[in-house]
Scaffold this motif. Structure first.
Motif, PDB file in Angstrom:
ATOM      1  N   ASN A 316       0.875  -1.171   0.000  1.00  0.00           N
ATOM      2  CA  ASN A 316       0.000   0.000   0.000  1.00  0.00           C
ATOM      3  C   ASN A 316       0.912   1.220   0.000  1.00  0.00           C
ATOM      4  O   ASN A 316       1.567   1.527   1.009  1.00  0.00           O
ATOM      5  CB  ASN A 316      -0.907  -0.005   1.232  1.00  0.00           C
ATOM      6  CG  ASN A 316      -1.931   1.122   1.193  1.00  0.00           C
ATOM      7  OD1 ASN A 316      -1.672   2.195   0.652  1.00  0.00           O
ATOM      8  ND2 ASN A 316      -3.084   0.888   1.797  1.00  0.00           N
ATOM      9  N   ASP A 317       0.935   1.902  -1.122  1.00  0.00           N
ATOM     10  CA  ASP A 317       1.773   3.091  -1.255  1.00  0.00           C
ATOM     11  C   ASP A 317       0.858   4.311  -1.351  1.00  0.00           C
ATOM     12  O   ASP A 317       0.391   4.667  -2.436  1.00  0.00           O
ATOM     13  CB  ASP A 317       2.660   2.977  -2.501  1.00  0.00           C
ATOM     14  CG  ASP A 317       3.572   4.193  -2.679  1.00  0.00           C
ATOM     15  OD1 ASP A 317       3.731   4.969  -1.713  1.00  0.00           O
ATOM     16  OD2 ASP A 317       4.100   4.361  -3.799  1.00  0.00           O
ATOM     17  N   ARG A 318       0.548   4.876  -0.195  1.00  0.00           N
ATOM     18  CA  ARG A 318      -0.289   6.065  -0.106  1.00  0.00           C
ATOM     19  C   ARG A 318      -1.639   5.852  -0.787  1.00  0.00           C
ATOM     20  O   ARG A 318      -2.110   6.675  -1.568  1.00  0.00           O
ATOM     21  CB  ARG A 318       0.435   7.271  -0.709  1.00  0.00           C
ATOM     22  CG  ARG A 318       1.756   7.582  -0.005  1.00  0.00           C
ATOM     23  CD  ARG A 318       2.476   8.767  -0.643  1.00  0.00           C
ATOM     24  NE  ARG A 318       3.767   8.995   0.002  1.00  0.00           N
ATOM     25  CZ  ARG A 318       4.619   9.952  -0.339  1.00  0.00           C
ATOM     26  NH1 ARG A 318       4.307  10.787  -1.328  1.00  0.00           N
ATOM     27  NH2 ARG A 318       5.768  10.096   0.295  1.00  0.00           N
ATOM     28  N   ARG A 363       9.182   2.247  -1.740  1.00  0.00           N
ATOM     29  CA  ARG A 363       8.327   2.872  -0.730  1.00  0.00           C
ATOM     30  C   ARG A 363       6.981   2.162  -0.600  1.00  0.00           C
ATOM     31  O   ARG A 363       6.370   1.736  -1.566  1.00  0.00           O
ATOM     32  CB  ARG A 363       8.100   4.336  -1.122  1.00  0.00           C
ATOM     33  CG  ARG A 363       7.313   5.156  -0.110  1.00  0.00           C
ATOM     34  CD  ARG A 363       7.043   6.532  -0.664  1.00  0.00           C
ATOM     35  NE  ARG A 363       6.165   6.481  -1.851  1.00  0.00           N
ATOM     36  CZ  ARG A 363       5.994   7.489  -2.687  1.00  0.00           C
ATOM     37  NH1 ARG A 363       6.655   8.631  -2.518  1.00  0.00           N
ATOM     38  NH2 ARG A 363       5.177   7.362  -3.717  1.00  0.00           N
ATOM     39  N   GLY A 364       6.509   2.076   0.661  1.00  0.00           N
ATOM     40  CA  GLY A 364       5.186   1.520   0.888  1.00  0.00           C
ATOM     41  C   GLY A 364       5.083   0.754   2.200  1.00  0.00           C
ATOM     42  O   GLY A 364       6.074   0.530   2.898  1.00  0.00           O
ATOM     43  N   THR A 393       7.447  -1.530   6.737  1.00  0.00           N
ATOM     44  CA  THR A 393       7.348  -0.341   5.866  1.00  0.00           C
ATOM     45  C   THR A 393       8.716   0.003   5.306  1.00  0.00           C
ATOM     46  O   THR A 393       9.750  -0.274   5.915  1.00  0.00           O
ATOM     47  CB  THR A 393       6.788   0.865   6.623  1.00  0.00           C
ATOM     48  OG1 THR A 393       7.617   1.129   7.765  1.00  0.00           O
ATOM     49  CG2 THR A 393       5.371   0.603   7.087  1.00  0.00           C
TER      50      THR A 393
END
Length: 395
Positions: A316-318, A363-364, A393
């Motif tokens: 889940n990236d934002r 990232r994520g 994360t």
């Protein structure tokens, strides 16, 4: 093809009400792509499939239903699919048939009762007579061997051929048994070949073992066991702290230890394997550009052995969610966020498993899940944070 043991399939099968009585039996499956080793099960009170219901589940279908957890298709007459292998009785294809204690039966499905101690084999048959096909197995070979042994100490195994005769309608009229000369027995320290009497000497290393007898195109036979000298740490024993043997007789030891359903010491394996993620700690935060690439963990010793390790990695990236696809080795977008919407992929079958990603994770917020599936088909029903699930994360 004609189903070998259905006999008069067109005839009416009358399901009479009765009192269900469970039987404890051994059942196994030998298909062209599916193998389930001998497993001891208790038959159910009833069994239903394809709109049919057997009033008493103490039959070959009830045993199959418990073994596969209902993952089969068919009717009161028999099976057309077992797990992922489908044989829907079409010309030129094999067909699922069964034998009980090596004998073909004139009864079938609901009307093929079993009792305590029976050994049931479902196998993909190549038919008989005019219905012979190129796919599937011929009449089975049987194997008799001990389920407890001493590492390195030879013991005798016996392989037996079965040969069934049929009438013109396909009903079995009798099964003959004879020594299986020249059968191969594998799974020990070295493959052994049976003599004219069907016998061979086999040695096994310490720990769980499965012996497999094969002969030409016959359906193979399997027997599982566990070998220990009583102080080597195998089969639930405690390893000697000195590492030396204090007696000259190798079998003067404590008996093999099992909880009765873990697959050790010749018992049926109904216990899910215990997997753990070790390469990434629960709750870990990785700095930017320092995301992990190596996934890894372990699976504890399992009575039937590890068949497959399945991983699921979601990101889940934002608010943009994706799952790792093992076939393309890339992340693909998923419409709904959450690990349950991710895709499973295989990490092989090594107890000390590892999986190298194509590149370090970016990232994520990630969720990594693992489940191990053993050769008896057992797997965990739920995941636990910190063992079979870790959340981490990457900045």
């Amino acid at each position: 093809m004609t189903y070998k043991f259905l006999g008069g399939l067109i005839g009416c099968l009358l399901l009479l009400p009765g009192t269900a009585s469970a039987a404890r039996v051994s059942v196994e499956v030998e298909g062209l792509s599916v193998t389930v080793p001998p497993t001891v099960v208790d038959t159910p009170a009833t069994v239903s499939k394809g709109g049919d219901t057997c009033a008493d589940g103490a039959n070959v279908l009830g045993a199959l239903d418990v073994l596969t957890r209902g993952d089969w298709d068919g009717s009161q007459y028999g099976a057309t699919r077992i797990l992922v292998e489908d044989h829907p009785f079409i010309p030129g294809d094999a067909g699922w048939v069964f034998v009980v204690n090596g004998r073909a039966r004139a009864d079938y499905g609901c009307t093929a009762p079993v009792q305590d101690g029976d050994r049931i084999l479902w196998y993909a048959s190549d038919g008989f007579g005019a219905y012979k096909v190129d796919k599937g197995f011929d009449d089975p070979v049987l194997l008799d061997a001990t389920a407890t042994a001493v590492p390195g100490q030879a013991f005798t195994v016996t392989a037996t051929n079965t040969d069934t005769s049929y009438d013109s309608g396909g009903t079995p009229t009798g099964t003959a048994f004879s020594p299986s000369a020249g059968a191969t027995v594998s799974g020990g320290a070295a493959a052994a070949t049976t003599g004219a009497d069907g016998k061979a000497q086999v040695t096994v290393p310490g720990g769980p073992y499965t012996l497999v007898a094969t002969k030409d195109r016959r359906a193979p036979a399997r027997i599982a066991g566990c070998a220990t000298n009583g102080h080597d740490g195998f089969c639930g024993t405690t390893a000697s702290s000195t590492g030396t043997t204090t007696t000259t007789t190798p079998s003067a030891a404590a008996p093999c230890v099992t909880n009765g359903h873990d697959g050790f010491c010749g018992t049926s394996d109904r216990t899910a394997p215990s997997a753990k993620i070790t390469a990434i700690a629960e709750g870990r935060r990785f700095a930017k550009g320092k995301g992990p690439r190596q996934l890894g963990g372990t699976v504890a010793a399992d009575g039937s052995g590890v068949a497959d390790i399945q991983l699921r990695l979601t990101r889940n990236d934002r608010g943009k969610c994706s799952t790792y696809d093992g076939r393309t080795e890339k992340f693909k977008t998923i419409k709904k966020c959450g690990a349950t919407h991710g895709t499973w992929f295989s990490a092989g079958s090594n107890a000390a498993w590892s999986y190298l990603l194509p590149s370090a994770l970016g990232r994520g917020r990630y969720v990594l899940d693992v489940i191990a599936i053993d050769k008896a088909g057992n797997k965990v029903a739920s995941l636990a944070r910190g063992t079979t699930r870790v959340v981490f994360t990457v900045a």
